[in-house]
Design an enzyme around this catalytic site. Sequence first.
Site, PDB file in Angstrom:
ATOM      1  N   LYS A   1      82.374  49.568  74.965  1.00  0.00           N
ATOM      2  CA  LYS A   1      82.955  49.463  74.588  1.00  0.00           C
ATOM      3  C   LYS A   1      83.956  50.693  73.989  1.00  0.00           C
ATOM      4  O   LYS A   1      83.623  51.978  74.980  1.00  0.00           O
ATOM      5  CB  LYS A   1      81.986  49.699  72.983  1.00  0.00           C
TER       6      LYS A   1
ATOM      7  N   ASP B   1      73.953  52.340  58.400  1.00  0.00           N
ATOM      8  CA  ASP B   1      74.889  51.583  58.643  1.00  0.00           C
ATOM      9  C   ASP B   1      74.224  49.576  58.481  1.00  0.00           C
ATOM     10  O   ASP B   1      74.831  49.690  59.749  1.00  0.00           O
ATOM     11  CB  ASP B   1      76.136  51.962  59.567  1.00  0.00           C
TER      12      ASP B   1
END
Length: 550
Positions: free
Chosen positions: A120, A213
Site C-alpha cells: 500500500k 473499524d
Amino acid sequence: MTAEIRTPRPAPQYFLQPQTFSTKKARNGDTPRDTMLPKPPVKSAPPISRIFPHRPSIRKAQPISFKPHKNCILSPHYNTAIKDLFFDQCFEIVCKLGVGSFGEVFKVRSKEDGRYYAVKRSRERFRGECDRRRKLEEVAKHEELPRHPNCVGFVKAWEEKQHLYIQTELCHTSLCNFAEHNHNIPEQIIWNYLVDLLMAVKHLHDHDLVHMDIKPENIFISDDGICKLGDFGLVLDLRKGVDLSEAQEGDPKYLAPELMAGKFGKPADVFSLGITILELASDLDLPRGGDLWHQLRCGTLPEEFLLGISGDLKEVLKKMLESEPSRRATVDEILNMSCVTLVWKRRKREQVTRSVVSSGKCFIRGLLSLLFTLWLTITYPLQSLLPQHLQHTPTKDSLMSHPPEWDHSFSDDDLFDDEGISLHNTSLGAPLDFSSSSDDSARDHDGFLIPHVPAQKACTTPGLRYHPTHHPPRTYFSNSSGSPVLSCHDNIFSSSPMASRSSRRDYEPNDSITPNTSFHQADEDMAEAAKLGIEPKNLMGVIMRQTFLM
Ligand SMILES: Nc1ncnc2c1ncn2[C@@H]1O[C@H](COP(=O)(O)OP(=O)(O)OP(=O)(O)O)[C@@H](O)[C@H]1O
C-alpha cells in the site's frame, strides 16, 4: 412577575426518509455500492519547504519500525546509488488491487524471495511532520499486533520521497468485493467467515486491543478461503488507556451505538462484526443513517433483514447487535455458543492441518537443500579422481547462474521430446546406461553426459513411435498451476525449450497425452527409479528441480 408558561417539547420523531437500503443483487453490480471515498480535503497549506526550512530532504528509502531491536536493513538488493525507488528496485508490480482513502494497493512480486505481497502506497505526500506521524501510526499499530492466521500479516514499511509504503500479506480479495459479486452466499460460508473473524477479534481483545473499524472493506479473503481482518489504522490499545481525543470511530454504517456517546471498548467490535455478518447474510445494503439505522441500534432487527437466515444465525446476530454494550455478548461468549463451537472446532482443525502441511513443505525443502549440499560436498572432491572428460558435473554456482528454464507457454511440441516420446511417459522406468558415455558423441551440445536409454523400456505409451537417438526421453513434472516445469533425464542445465523443439515428433491422433505429471507421480517415479537402480546424479537432478519448485 408572571411565570413563564412552557409548552411541553414535542416528542422526537425521525424524519421520514425513503428507504436507504437496496438489495445488492438488484443493483447487479451496475452502480458502485458506494461512491469512492472523497480525498481528504487539501487545505491551502504553505509549501513544505516554508514550514520545515531546515529539514534535510530524505532521498533514500528509510525503513520504518517502532520495534527497538528490529533489523532495519530494507533489502540487500537495494542499491542506494541508483535513482530508482526502492519499490521499483525490489518489487515487480503485477497489478493495482484497489484504491482506498489512504492509498493505492498493488500486487507485487518481491525480487528478494520471489513471493507475492500487497504493497500500500500513500496517495498523497506527507503534508508536514504531523501528517507524517499520523500516517506512521498505522505501521506502529500493525507492528505491535502479534501474528495470527486470521489477521493480515505485516511484513515491513518504509518511506521514500514523502510517501509511506506498507508491505503486507497478499489476499485474494476483500469481503466487500466478494459480497458485491456473490449473492445468496451459502450459510456454511457465512458461518466460516463469522468464526474466522471471531477468532481474529478474540486475538485482538485478548491483547487488550480494539479494532474500531470492522467492516467488509477491511476484511480480506485468502486464496485458501480464510477470512482475515486487516487495516489496523484505528486500533485502540486499552492498556495504554483510552485517550478519547485520539480515538476515532470508523464507518457510520457499522458503528456501535455507544460510540455516539464516546464509550470506546471491546463491545463496539462485536457490534460492527454483527452488522457486517448481517449485511453478508441478508445481501442488503444497510443504511448509513435514518430510521432503519436507528432501529438497528435499538435492538430491533427488522424481519426483512432476516429472511432466509437460520434460527441459529439469527440468535447469534441478536446477541451481537444488542444495543446496550454491557449486555452485548463478548467474543468468548459467542464462541462458546454450541452452534458456533462446532464450526470453531472444525476451522481450528483445518488451520492446524494447513500449518502442518506448510511446515512439512518447509522441512522437505530444507532437507532436500541439505541433501544437495551433501551430494555436492561428497562428489566434488571425487571428480578430480575421474578422467578429464568425465569431470563435468555442475556446481551449485553454475546451477544458480543458470537456473532451469521453465517454459510456461508450452505447446503440443513441448509435450514430446525430440524423438516423439510422450513426456507423460515417465522414462525413469528405464535404467540409464552410461557405458557409452566415454564417447564424445554421447554428449549433448553443452558437453553434458547423455545416458543411453534402451528403446523398449523407454517407450511404454502405445501408439507412440520412438526412434532412439542419443537424446534421452524427458519426464516433465508440473507445478501447482499445471505448467510443465522440469524434465528429468536430460540435463537440467541444458534444458532449453528451444533445443527441445529442434526436431519434430511423430504423433498418432489417438495418443492419449496428459501434459503433466504431478508431484505425486514424481514421487512414484523416484521410487521406481530407485528400484531400477538409477544413478544418483539423475535423482539429484530430480531433487534439485523439486527444491526449486517448492
Ligand atoms: N492485503 C491485501 N490483499 C489483497 N487486496 C488488498 C489488500 N489490501 C488492500 N487490498 C485491496 O485494496 C483496496 C484498498 O485497500 P485499503 O482499504 O486497505 O486501502 P485504504 O487506503 O487503507 O482504505 P481505507 O482507509 O479507506 O479503508 C481494498 O479494497 C482491497 O481491494
